[in-house]
Design a protein around this motif. Structure first.
Motif, PDB file in Angstrom:
ATOM      1  N   SER A 243      82.719  46.222 103.557  1.00 27.75           N
ATOM      2  CA  SER A 243      82.692  44.862 102.732  1.00 27.75           C
ATOM      3  C   SER A 243      81.866  45.488 101.540  1.00 27.75           C
ATOM      4  O   SER A 243      80.639  45.427 101.384  1.00 27.75           O
ATOM      5  N   LYS A 248      86.220  45.448  95.943  1.00 29.52           N
ATOM      6  CA  LYS A 248      87.054  44.243  96.193  1.00 29.52           C
ATOM      7  C   LYS A 248      87.512  43.708  94.419  1.00 29.52           C
ATOM      8  O   LYS A 248      88.386  43.218  94.222  1.00 29.52           O
ATOM      9  N   VAL A 267      90.779  45.486 106.076  1.00 28.60           N
ATOM     10  CA  VAL A 267      89.819  45.165 105.236  1.00 28.60           C
ATOM     11  C   VAL A 267      88.639  44.185 105.947  1.00 28.60           C
ATOM     12  O   VAL A 267      89.172  43.660 107.034  1.00 28.60           O
ATOM     13  N   VAL A 268      87.735  44.017 105.386  1.00 28.63           N
ATOM     14  CA  VAL A 268      86.725  43.170 106.087  1.00 28.63           C
ATOM     15  C   VAL A 268      87.002  41.933 105.123  1.00 28.63           C
ATOM     16  O   VAL A 268      86.588  40.659 106.022  1.00 28.63           O
ATOM     17  N   ILE A 269      87.043  41.960 104.047  1.00 29.78           N
ATOM     18  CA  ILE A 269      86.987  40.560 103.127  1.00 29.78           C
ATOM     19  C   ILE A 269      88.180  40.096 103.011  1.00 29.78           C
ATOM     20  O   ILE A 269      89.413  40.688 102.602  1.00 29.78           O
ATOM     21  N   PRO A 270      88.443  38.732 103.639  1.00 30.45           N
ATOM     22  CA  PRO A 270      89.857  38.261 103.851  1.00 30.45           C
ATOM     23  C   PRO A 270      90.770  37.846 102.449  1.00 30.45           C
ATOM     24  O   PRO A 270      91.813  38.030 102.461  1.00 30.45           O
ATOM     25  N   VAL A 273      93.297  40.176 101.496  1.00 30.15           N
ATOM     26  CA  VAL A 273      94.875  40.349 101.964  1.00 30.15           C
ATOM     27  C   VAL A 273      95.319  39.124 101.396  1.00 30.15           C
ATOM     28  O   VAL A 273      96.496  39.392 100.784  1.00 30.15           O
ATOM     29  N   ALA A 278      96.433  43.499 100.811  1.00 28.67           N
ATOM     30  CA  ALA A 278      96.100  44.174 101.703  1.00 28.67           C
ATOM     31  C   ALA A 278      96.719  43.876 103.175  1.00 28.67           C
ATOM     32  O   ALA A 278      97.176  42.603 103.254  1.00 28.67           O
ATOM     33  N   SER A 281      92.928  41.590 107.608  1.00 25.04           N
ATOM     34  CA  SER A 281      91.719  41.695 107.637  1.00 25.04           C
ATOM     35  C   SER A 281      91.014  41.264 108.945  1.00 25.04           C
ATOM     36  O   SER A 281      91.347  40.522 109.515  1.00 25.04           O
ATOM     37  N   THR A 320      93.527  37.964 109.192  1.00 26.65           N
ATOM     38  CA  THR A 320      94.450  37.283 108.267  1.00 26.65           C
ATOM     39  C   THR A 320      95.314  38.682 108.036  1.00 26.65           C
ATOM     40  O   THR A 320      94.880  39.758 108.049  1.00 26.65           O
TER      41      THR A 320
END
Length: 346
Positions: A243, A248, A267-270, A273, A278, A281, A320
């Motif tokens: 994150s 980002k 990734v961690v941040i939706p 995607v 990406a 997530s 996601t």
């Protein structure tokens, strides 16, 4: 609110009309009694209406990269409070440390009942540069390691909130259904301390899931090209991102390079995607985290000490998947995973 003044006016008109017909002492006494009763009722009504009115409070929202779904959830939950009319003033540092310092230096503790902070860096700075304002943090993945909380159960001090802590064992079990990972790249900003805490957690999973983690820090925008070349030359099986606000902000460029070279991105941040292409997530839902942070904020407004309130977490992963990216990379998504995921088709 009941229009008591109209009711009283109508009653008195009726009483005066009666007095024109009969002006006996008994009638006059009766009118006085009714008038007094109505006045007392009106006063009590005004008192209860005032007591039931919402208390107006102001909250400073200190952000690093603008508002996200987390802030939407925070605002939504506070708006439903029956006790408070919450006025939020947002201050966006725009990923500029000097601007952040000026924002924090200018916060008026007499005006703001508490401060909402986004991310580890902003929360750390707020704790260092403010003294009296209770802090409700959000999107702080490792609050204890980042020294913003003594523990998840009892944070201590004047800060509590919600953490986007990712259960890494669940994340790697999910990834195991998609791909075989032996070399995992970890790409992050060298200027943000938070990713290092996440890297330590990932490395705890290496032996169990049979992979090796290769570290690739990016030193500013000018360092993106050289770092991504190192990633490609290392022939990693996938890249996982923490994150990280810098990543980002530059995700379209970074993810675009990985997709071009057919390297899956986790990734961690939706939004990375849906907005930046990406592959997948794995992390908590940001909107839910905002609502959980608001729960703690409301308790603080009611008089609870932040240090006594546990840091909130979302126990389950939100998944996601970008199907267009999966097709580009030649990755088949199992039906079982699709059934529990949010699917992006572009």
């Amino acid at each position: 609110m009941i229009p008591w003044h109209r009711i009283i006016t109508s009653v008195f008109r009726c009483l005066f009309s009666t007095l024109r017909i009969s002006a006996s002492p008994r009638a006059i006494a009766f009118c006085r009694f009714i008038g007094l009763l109505l006045c007392i009722t009106a006063i009590l009504s005004t008192f209860f209406d005032t007591a039931q009115a919402k208390e107006r409070v102001e909250i400073a929202m200190v952000l690093w990269r603008g508002e996200t779904e987390a802030e939407k959830g925070f605002r939504e939950k506070l708006a439903t409070s029956p006790d408070y009319e919450v006025v939020i003033t947002a201050f966006d540092a725009g990923q500029n440390k000097e601007k952040l310092d000026k924002i924090l230096a200018g916060l008026d503790h007499k005006r703001f009942r508490l401060a909402y902070t986004f991310g580890t860096m902003v929360t750390q700075a707020a704790l260092q540069q403010t003294r009296d304002i209770p802090i409700i943090f959000n999107i702080v993945q490792r609050p204890v390691e980042g020294k913003v909380a003594a523990s998840m159960e009892h944070p201590g001090g004047r800060a509590t909130g919600a953490s986007n802590l990712v259960p890494m064992d669940s994340a790697f079990r999910t990834l195991g259904t998609l791909m075989n990972i032996r070399k995992l790249g970890f790409v992050y900003s060298s200027h943000d301390p938070a990713p290092r805490y996440q890297l330590a957690e990932i490395r705890k999973q290496q032996k169990r899931f049979g992979f090796k983690t290769l570290e690739f820090p990016i030193n500013g925008k000018e360092g993106i090209a050289s770092t991504m070349k190192q990633v490609i030359d290392a022939r990693v099986d996938a890249v996982i991102f923490p994150s990280d606000s810098f990543v980002k902000a530059n995700a379209s460029r970074i993810i675009g390079i990985l997709n071009k070279h057919r390297i899956p991105s986790v990734v961690v941040i939706p939004e990375m995607v849906s907005e930046n292409g990406a592959l997948i997530s794995l992390g908590p839902d940001y909107r839910t985290l905002g609502q959980l942070a608001a729960d703690n904020a409301l308790l603080v407004l009611k008089g609870r000490k932040p240090g006594d309130l546990p840091v909130r977490v979302v126990p389950q992963l939100a998944i996601t998947i970008n199907l267009a990216t999966a097709d580009r990379l030649g990755i088949h998504i199992p039906l079982q995973l699709l059934s529990v995921a949010t699917v992006v088709k572009r």
